[in-house]
Design an enzyme around this catalytic site. Structure first.
Site, PDB file in Angstrom:
ATOM      1  CB  CYS A 183       0.699 -29.705   2.497  1.00 47.86           C
ATOM      2  SG  CYS A 183       0.957 -29.246   4.231  1.00 47.86           S
ATOM      3  CG  HIS A 187       1.319 -33.588   4.480  1.00 46.67           C
ATOM      4  ND1 HIS A 187       1.743 -32.565   3.662  1.00 46.67           N
ATOM      5  CD2 HIS A 187       0.895 -34.577   3.629  1.00 46.67           C
ATOM      6  CE1 HIS A 187       1.603 -32.907   2.401  1.00 46.67           C
ATOM      7  NE2 HIS A 187       1.084 -34.123   2.348  1.00 46.67           N
ATOM      8  CG  ASN A 228       0.530 -36.475  -0.530  1.00 42.40           C
ATOM      9  OD1 ASN A 228       0.375 -35.327  -0.115  1.00 42.40           O
ATOM     10  ND2 ASN A 228       1.563 -37.204  -0.167  1.00 42.40           N
TER      11      ASN A 228
END
Length: 334
Positions: free
Chosen positions: A140, A279, A299
């Site tokens: 990520c 994240h 995302n």
């Protein structure tokens, strides 16, 4: 007639979420078969499917608890992650490793947005590339950094490039020491990119299928963009209003958040979240004109998750610790 899978998913994504967990074997199997059909799930053995089914049932109970605890309008439901345990999901999708020495280059010129200011800005499309999917690799941090470099180059040079998240995942030295797919942070990714970054089309992303970092194979003759540094807009909850000013006036920001409860998010404004940052993503818009003001966040779990790959987080309460690590990059052509 509504498809079996769509009907099952609608149970969790309706305006008023209905309880999914049930002790009725027939209901359990109905939801399980619908989930498998919706997401094309197939398992290598009966034993593996039995294991995934048990995890699925546990997750249905978790989804119900999240909906009960939700303070905003967000709804949790059955997503593609519903057959993964909490530990598996964390290992493969939440691998931010904090960088203790954050940027000393802080943009102090940005004034905090005044309380009650009405603003609506969405940079999706104009200063962002399409939603990507990191797959089963905890990269990520690489996607957040790469997407921010893309956005900052679009903003300053007017050219859209889709850059190689694989190169950042595999070749960033510090992050390789930590483990590539097993974790990293955006600060070191920005620093690595000072040497140059290739296009995704030249160095395609492959780590998502097997969750393997791989061996660096970058080609400097194909570099197109490089960073010349990065700047912090916020590193604590007090910086959320400064972030609001920047996003409203300038563009997206790379951010890191607590996404431990995002696996089951299907839509709405999230108003309940943790504060253990795990994240990295990108904030691409803000709306303080809405009844519940919110951030729009991109995302890297593909377009089938959330609101076509995006999530909305309540603005003004440092939701998910959104203001903990917000940066933009200084970029130029290689």
């Amino acid at each position: 007639m509504m498809k079996l899978a769509a009907l099952a998913l609608a149970l969790a994504s309706s305006a008023t979420a209905q309880l999914l967990h049930s002790n009725n074997p027939e209901t359990q199997m109905y939801l399980w078969n619908a989930f498998k059909a919706e997401h094309g799930k197939a398992y290598h053995s009966e034993e593996e499917e039995a294991k995934r089914f048990e995890i699925f049932l546990i997750n249905l109970a978790i989804i119900d608890k999240r909906n009960e605890a939700e303070n905003g309008s967000a709804v949790h439901g059955i997503t593609k992650f519903a057959d993964m345990s909490v530990a598996e999901f964390k290992e493969t999708h939440l691998n931010y490793v904090p960088f203790e020495k954050k940027s000393t280059n802080v943009d102090t010129s940005i004034e905090a947005m005044s309380e009650g200011t009405k603003t609506l800005v969405d940079w999706t499309g104009s200063l962002t590339t399409p939603v990507k999917d990191q797959g089963y690799c905890g990269s990520c941090w690489a996607f957040s950094a790469t997407e921010q470099i893309e956005s900052d180059y679009m903003r300053t040079a007017g050219t859209e490039y889709i850059l190689s998240a694989q190169q950042i995942t595999t070749c960033s030295y510090y992050n390789i020491i930590v483990g590539g797919c097993n974790g990293g942070n955006t600060e070191k990714a920005f620093s690595y990119a000072e040497g140059g970054v290739e296009l995704d089309s030249d160095y395609e992303y492959t780590s998502g299928d097997a969750g393997v970092t791989g061996t660096c194979a970058s080609d400097s003759s194909k570099y197109v963009v490089k960073t010349t540094g990065y700047t912090s807009v916020s590193s604590s909850s007090s910086g959320e209003s400064t972030m609001a000013t920047y996003v409203s006036s300038t563009g997206p920001l790379s951010i890191c958040v607590d996404a431990s409860e995002w696996s089951s998010y299907t839509g709405g404004v999230l108003g309940s979240c943790g504060t253990s940052v795990d994240h990295c993503v990108q904030v691409v818009g803000i709306d303080t004109t809405a009844d519940t003001p919110y951030w729009k966040v991109r995302n890297s779990w593909g377009t089938s998750w959330g609101e076509s790959g995006f999530i909305r987080l309540e603005y003004g309460s440092n939701m998910c610790d959104i203001a903990s690590d917000a940066n933009y990059a200084s970029v130029e052509a290689y």
